[in-house]
Design an enzyme around this catalytic site. Structure first.
Site, PDB file in Angstrom:
ATOM      1  N   LYS A  40       0.846  -1.189   0.000  1.00 18.25           N
ATOM      2  CA  LYS A  40       0.000   0.000   0.000  1.00 18.25           C
ATOM      3  C   LYS A  40       0.885   1.245   0.000  1.00 18.25           C
ATOM      4  CE  LYS A  40      -3.606  -2.527   2.544  1.00 18.25           C
ATOM      5  NZ  LYS A  40      -4.509  -2.809   1.409  1.00 18.25           N
ATOM      6  N   ARG A  55     -13.998   5.023  -1.724  1.00 18.64           N
ATOM      7  CA  ARG A  55     -12.815   5.145  -0.887  1.00 18.64           C
ATOM      8  C   ARG A  55     -11.680   5.766  -1.695  1.00 18.64           C
ATOM      9  NH1 ARG A  55      -9.573   0.240   2.048  1.00 18.64           N
ATOM     10  NH2 ARG A  55      -8.997  -0.077  -0.137  1.00 18.64           N
TER      11      ARG A  55
END
Length: 402
Positions: free
Chosen positions: A226, A374
């Protein structure tokens, strides 16, 4: 505020951005990429490094590379680089396996340590809103260790711990809403009750300060694909506080964590230090890709990253409020900086269709069922002008009322 005024403000913020030059360290295009909280962008250093590993270290040196190219020591060496970003002194983080496997190792080992203090510690608390895998593994660990599993809201952990608590498994940042939980306070509360805490850092490492050593965290896990930009399926990491390492009894005692791995003894003797968290042969190609990716952090402070993260998310929320008609979306991400990670989650009708159309128009976020858009903000390569444009596109994409 007018669109032109927000555009001008974005340009001024970009001009003053201390991290602006870092964008050039990544391979990017004209897409507004706001999904780094799922998969980080590709750092430019990775392709040539992988080419070197494949052509020379594997292609020419072959087996010699375990020693001559430092393959054998990579899990600890790269672990120390990750450790700097999560506030861990050297020798406490090892890279390898997946987050799921590391959650299993951490929770079971933590239960074993807790039960050395008293067999009555037979309860595992788990963040009830956790990423599903953490919950599945905690439930399996509970069955294996004779514990019961008790799901509670992360914020309620301090009031839920007690004499029976062995371990609490908590997410630092909620993956749906972006809510940042109180790591120092929860850790202190679990310790006061005599238990241990395992933190999942998947949505905080590389986005904000963590302070594992400073706050006395016992164990922690996290992924590297990430905000750390390690690539799809990049190896995860496991933190074991130095004080717990002598008692860290891994439920997966592989040959790589043996004190003498090439002795091939039938009896298991654990290695010293963070190497106890190893299991099998390291996945060298993805591990060395991660090492190259982490080079972008060499001259970056996590405090600067956090400051920009908050500025980006603040600005995005302002732009959404300005551009999007009232009532069309609702932020479920906390407004308070102390409670916010590095993402913004917006609830809206037809969220799946909205995100699909955003992607077609060059704004990439992601959709979480049933109704959440998101958006992740990676400070190393996301700019303020992109954020303002993303809000404008969102306003254009949202279905018109009536």
């Amino acid at each position: 505020m007018s669109r032109s005024a927000l555009s001008d403000e974005a340009a001024a913020l970009d001009a003053a951005d201390r991290l602006r030059a870092k964008r050039d360290a990544f391979i990017l295009d004209d897409v507004i990429y706001l999904d780094g909280n799922s998969l980080g962008a590709l750092p430019r250093a990775v392709p040539p490094r992988l080419a070197e590993v494949v052509a020379r270290e594997w292609g020419e040196l072959r087996i010699r590379s375990w020693e001559e190219s430092g393959w054998w020591t990579a899990p600890e060496r790269i672990g120390d680089r990750v450790g700097r970003l999560v506030g861990a002194a050297p020798g406490q983080v090892v890279v390898g396996d997946s987050t799921s496997v590391n959650v299993f190792k951490a929770v079971v080992a933590a239960v074993r340590i807790a039960q050395e203090r008293g067999a009555h510690r037979d309860q595992i608390l788990v963040d009830e809103a956790t990423f599903p895998t953490d919950g599945y593994i905690a439930e399996s660990a509970a069955r294996m260790t004779g514990c019961t599993l008790r799901p509670v809201a992360a914020g309620d952990v301090p009031g839920a711990v007690g004499a029976r608590t062995a371990v609490a498994l908590v997410n630092h940042v909620d993956y749906r809403t972006g809510r940042l939980h109180d790591l120092p306070g929860i850790t202190a509360a679990v310790h006061a009750a005599g238990g241990l805490v395992v933190w999942d850092l998947c949505h905080s490492a590389g986005a904000l300060p963590v302070g594992l050593d400073a706050h006395g965290v016992d164990l922690a896990v996290g992924c590297t694909y990430k905000y750390l930009n390690g690539g799809p399926g990049a190896p995860a990491y496991l933190y074991v506080a130095r004080a717990h390492q002598p008692r860290f009894d891994s439920p997966l005692p592989g040959w790589n964590s043996h004190a003498d791995p090439f002795g091939m003894a039938s009896a298991y003797t654990p290695a010293e230090g963070s190497a106890r968290g190893r299991v099998g042969t390291p996945d060298i190609l993805s591990m060395l890709a991660l090492e190259a990716a982490l080079e972008v952090w060499d001259d970056v402070t996590i405090e600067d990253v956090r400051a920009k993260s908050l500025a980006l998310t603040d600005f995005f929320l302002r732009c959404v409020e300005d551009h999007v008609p009232a009532g069309r979306v609702q932020s479920v991400t906390p407004a308070a900086h102390t409670e916010r990670g590095s993402q913004v989650a917006l609830r809206c009708a037809d969220a799946g269709e909205v995100m699909a159309e955003l992607t077609r128009r060059g704004v990439v976020g992601d959709f979480r069922r049933p109704d959440v858009l998101r958006f992740g903000f990676t400070p190393l390569y996301t700019g303020f002008a992109e954020v303002e444009r993303a809000a404008r596109v969102l306003a254009d994409v949202l279905p018109k009322e009536g």
